[in-house]
Scaffold this motif. Structure first.
Motif, PDB file in Angstrom:
ATOM      1  N   PRO A 195       0.817  -1.216   0.000  1.00 11.92           N
ATOM      2  CA  PRO A 195       0.000   0.000   0.000  1.00 11.92           C
ATOM      3  C   PRO A 195       0.852   1.268   0.000  1.00 11.92           C
ATOM      4  O   PRO A 195       1.888   1.335   0.655  1.00 11.92           O
ATOM      5  N   TYR A 196       0.395   2.249  -0.769  1.00 14.44           N
ATOM      6  CA  TYR A 196       1.000   3.578  -0.805  1.00 14.44           C
ATOM      7  C   TYR A 196      -0.106   4.589  -0.525  1.00 14.44           C
ATOM      8  O   TYR A 196      -1.203   4.478  -1.071  1.00 14.44           O
ATOM      9  N   CYS A 197       0.189   5.555   0.318  1.00 12.98           N
ATOM     10  CA  CYS A 197      -0.818   6.524   0.738  1.00 12.98           C
ATOM     11  C   CYS A 197      -0.438   7.914   0.251  1.00 12.98           C
ATOM     12  O   CYS A 197       0.716   8.328   0.357  1.00 12.98           O
ATOM     13  N   CYS A 198      -1.420   8.634  -0.282  1.00 19.01           N
ATOM     14  CA  CYS A 198      -1.244  10.036  -0.658  1.00 19.01           C
ATOM     15  C   CYS A 198      -2.173  10.843   0.240  1.00 19.01           C
ATOM     16  O   CYS A 198      -3.385  10.631   0.260  1.00 19.01           O
ATOM     17  N   ARG A 199      -1.592  11.763   0.997  1.00 23.60           N
ATOM     18  CA  ARG A 199      -2.389  12.583   1.909  1.00 23.60           C
ATOM     19  C   ARG A 199      -2.156  14.041   1.594  1.00 23.60           C
ATOM     20  O   ARG A 199      -1.034  14.498   1.466  1.00 23.60           O
ATOM     21  N   VAL A 200      -3.250  14.793   1.435  1.00 22.87           N
ATOM     22  CA  VAL A 200      -3.195  16.221   1.152  1.00 22.87           C
ATOM     23  C   VAL A 200      -3.739  16.957   2.356  1.00 22.87           C
ATOM     24  O   VAL A 200      -4.853  16.694   2.811  1.00 22.87           O
ATOM     25  N   ASP A 201      -2.928  17.873   2.886  1.00 16.87           N
ATOM     26  CA  ASP A 201      -3.303  18.660   4.053  1.00 16.87           C
ATOM     27  C   ASP A 201      -4.209  19.807   3.614  1.00 16.87           C
ATOM     28  O   ASP A 201      -3.814  20.673   2.840  1.00 16.87           O
ATOM     29  N   VAL A 202      -5.454  19.808   4.090  1.00 10.50           N
ATOM     30  CA  VAL A 202      -6.424  20.858   3.789  1.00 10.50           C
ATOM     31  C   VAL A 202      -6.748  21.573   5.095  1.00 10.50           C
ATOM     32  O   VAL A 202      -7.008  20.916   6.110  1.00 10.50           O
ATOM     33  N   ASP A 203      -6.714  22.917   5.070  1.00 13.05           N
ATOM     34  CA  ASP A 203      -6.978  23.691   6.281  1.00 13.05           C
ATOM     35  C   ASP A 203      -8.318  23.310   6.911  1.00 13.05           C
ATOM     36  O   ASP A 203      -9.292  23.026   6.222  1.00 13.05           O
ATOM     37  N   GLY A 204      -8.356  23.326   8.222  1.00 10.16           N
ATOM     38  CA  GLY A 204      -9.578  23.009   8.954  1.00 10.16           C
ATOM     39  C   GLY A 204      -9.478  21.636   9.602  1.00 10.16           C
ATOM     40  O   GLY A 204      -8.591  20.845   9.315  1.00 10.16           O
ATOM     41  N   LEU A 205     -10.420  21.390  10.485  1.00 12.38           N
ATOM     42  CA  LEU A 205     -10.436  20.118  11.194  1.00 12.38           C
ATOM     43  C   LEU A 205     -10.976  18.994  10.306  1.00 12.38           C
ATOM     44  O   LEU A 205     -12.022  19.140   9.678  1.00 12.38           O
ATOM     45  N   PHE A 206     -10.280  17.904  10.263  1.00 15.86           N
ATOM     46  CA  PHE A 206     -10.714  16.683   9.567  1.00 15.86           C
ATOM     47  C   PHE A 206     -11.016  16.902   8.085  1.00 15.86           C
ATOM     48  O   PHE A 206     -11.907  16.265   7.528  1.00 15.86           O
ATOM     49  N   ASN A 207     -10.303  17.847   7.440  1.00 17.51           N
ATOM     50  CA  ASN A 207     -10.538  18.129   6.018  1.00 17.51           C
ATOM     51  C   ASN A 207      -9.516  17.460   5.102  1.00 17.51           C
ATOM     52  O   ASN A 207      -9.633  17.549   3.889  1.00 17.51           O
ATOM     53  N   ASP A 208      -8.500  16.843   5.680  1.00 17.87           N
ATOM     54  CA  ASP A 208      -7.448  16.243   4.858  1.00 17.87           C
ATOM     55  C   ASP A 208      -8.036  15.208   3.907  1.00 17.87           C
ATOM     56  O   ASP A 208      -8.989  14.512   4.218  1.00 17.87           O
ATOM     57  N   LYS A 209      -7.444  15.142   2.718  1.00 15.03           N
ATOM     58  CA  LYS A 209      -7.831  14.139   1.719  1.00 15.03           C
ATOM     59  C   LYS A 209      -6.770  13.049   1.705  1.00 15.03           C
ATOM     60  O   LYS A 209      -5.579  13.327   1.688  1.00 15.03           O
ATOM     61  N   LYS A 210      -7.202  11.803   1.711  1.00 10.83           N
ATOM     62  CA  LYS A 210      -6.271  10.683   1.755  1.00 10.83           C
ATOM     63  C   LYS A 210      -6.736   9.599   0.792  1.00 10.83           C
ATOM     64  O   LYS A 210      -7.911   9.246   0.769  1.00 10.83           O
ATOM     65  N   VAL A 211      -5.798   9.112  -0.007  1.00 11.94           N
ATOM     66  CA  VAL A 211      -6.070   8.026  -0.949  1.00 11.94           C
ATOM     67  C   VAL A 211      -5.001   6.961  -0.738  1.00 11.94           C
ATOM     68  O   VAL A 211      -3.818   7.271  -0.656  1.00 11.94           O
ATOM     69  N   ILE A 212      -5.436   5.719  -0.625  1.00 15.53           N
ATOM     70  CA  ILE A 212      -4.502   4.608  -0.484  1.00 15.53           C
ATOM     71  C   ILE A 212      -4.601   3.751  -1.743  1.00 15.53           C
ATOM     72  O   ILE A 212      -5.694   3.356  -2.150  1.00 15.53           O
ATOM     73  N   MET A 213      -3.454   3.505  -2.366  1.00 15.79           N
ATOM     74  CA  MET A 213      -3.408   2.666  -3.560  1.00 15.79           C
ATOM     75  C   MET A 213      -2.500   1.482  -3.273  1.00 15.79           C
ATOM     76  O   MET A 213      -1.498   1.619  -2.575  1.00 15.79           O
ATOM     77  N   ASN A 214      -2.856   0.342  -3.810  1.00 17.76           N
ATOM     78  CA  ASN A 214      -2.054  -0.861  -3.603  1.00 17.76           C
ATOM     79  C   ASN A 214      -1.260  -1.149  -4.874  1.00 17.76           C
ATOM     80  O   ASN A 214      -1.830  -1.310  -5.950  1.00 17.76           O
ATOM     81  N   LEU A 215       0.055  -1.184  -4.747  1.00 22.06           N
ATOM     82  CA  LEU A 215       0.934  -1.459  -5.874  1.00 22.06           C
ATOM     83  C   LEU A 215       1.294  -2.945  -5.870  1.00 22.06           C
ATOM     84  O   LEU A 215       1.695  -3.487  -4.848  1.00 22.06           O
ATOM     85  N   ARG A 216       1.129  -3.573  -7.027  1.00 24.08           N
ATOM     86  CA  ARG A 216       1.527  -4.969  -7.179  1.00 24.08           C
ATOM     87  C   ARG A 216       2.567  -5.041  -8.283  1.00 24.08           C
ATOM     88  O   ARG A 216       2.281  -4.714  -9.434  1.00 24.08           O
ATOM     89  N   VAL A 217       3.768  -5.426  -7.937  1.00 24.15           N
ATOM     90  CA  VAL A 217       4.858  -5.553  -8.902  1.00 24.15           C
ATOM     91  C   VAL A 217       4.881  -6.991  -9.400  1.00 24.15           C
ATOM     92  O   VAL A 217       4.930  -7.925  -8.601  1.00 24.15           O
ATOM     93  N   VAL A 218       4.790  -7.144 -10.717  1.00 22.61           N
ATOM     94  CA  VAL A 218       4.778  -8.476 -11.312  1.00 22.61           C
ATOM     95  C   VAL A 218       5.940  -8.607 -12.288  1.00 22.61           C
ATOM     96  O   VAL A 218       6.556  -7.618 -12.689  1.00 22.61           O
ATOM     97  N   LYS A 219       6.225  -9.828 -12.689  1.00 20.68           N
ATOM     98  CA  LYS A 219       7.303 -10.106 -13.637  1.00 20.68           C
ATOM     99  C   LYS A 219       7.032  -9.377 -14.945  1.00 20.68           C
ATOM    100  O   LYS A 219       5.899  -9.312 -15.417  1.00 20.68           O
TER     101      LYS A 219
END
Length: 78
Positions: free
Chosen positions: A30-54
């Motif tokens: 898993p890789y997480c991208c978090r963007v800090d947005v002003d205010g309480l509990f306004n942050d945006k967060k996306v988690i993506m799962n990377l799978r490396v294959v042959k």
């Protein structure tokens, strides 16, 4: 923390890429991208799962992207 990981793009335009140099199977997970947005509990967060294959031959990757049936027994001669 690792020189193999690079953030590229224009952060002010909201376009960023994570480049992983010399990618390995151990980079899978898993890789997480978090963007800090002003205010309480306004942050945006996306988690993506990377799978490396042959690695696959380039013609197969092209066919998968184009959603066309893959022809078997295709060879590349140098």
């Amino acid at each position: 923390v690792d020189d193999r990981y690079l953030l590229t793009g224009d952060i002010l335009d909201g376009q960023m890429d994570l480049d992983i140099l010399n990618v390995r199977r151990t980079d899978s997970g898993p890789y997480c991208c978090r963007v800090d947005v002003d205010g309480l509990f306004n942050d945006k967060k996306v988690i993506m799962n990377l799978r490396v294959v042959k690695d696959e031959p380039p013609h197969i990757i092209y066919e998968i992207r184009m959603r066309r049936p893959v022809q078997e027994n295709i060879y590349t001669l140098d």
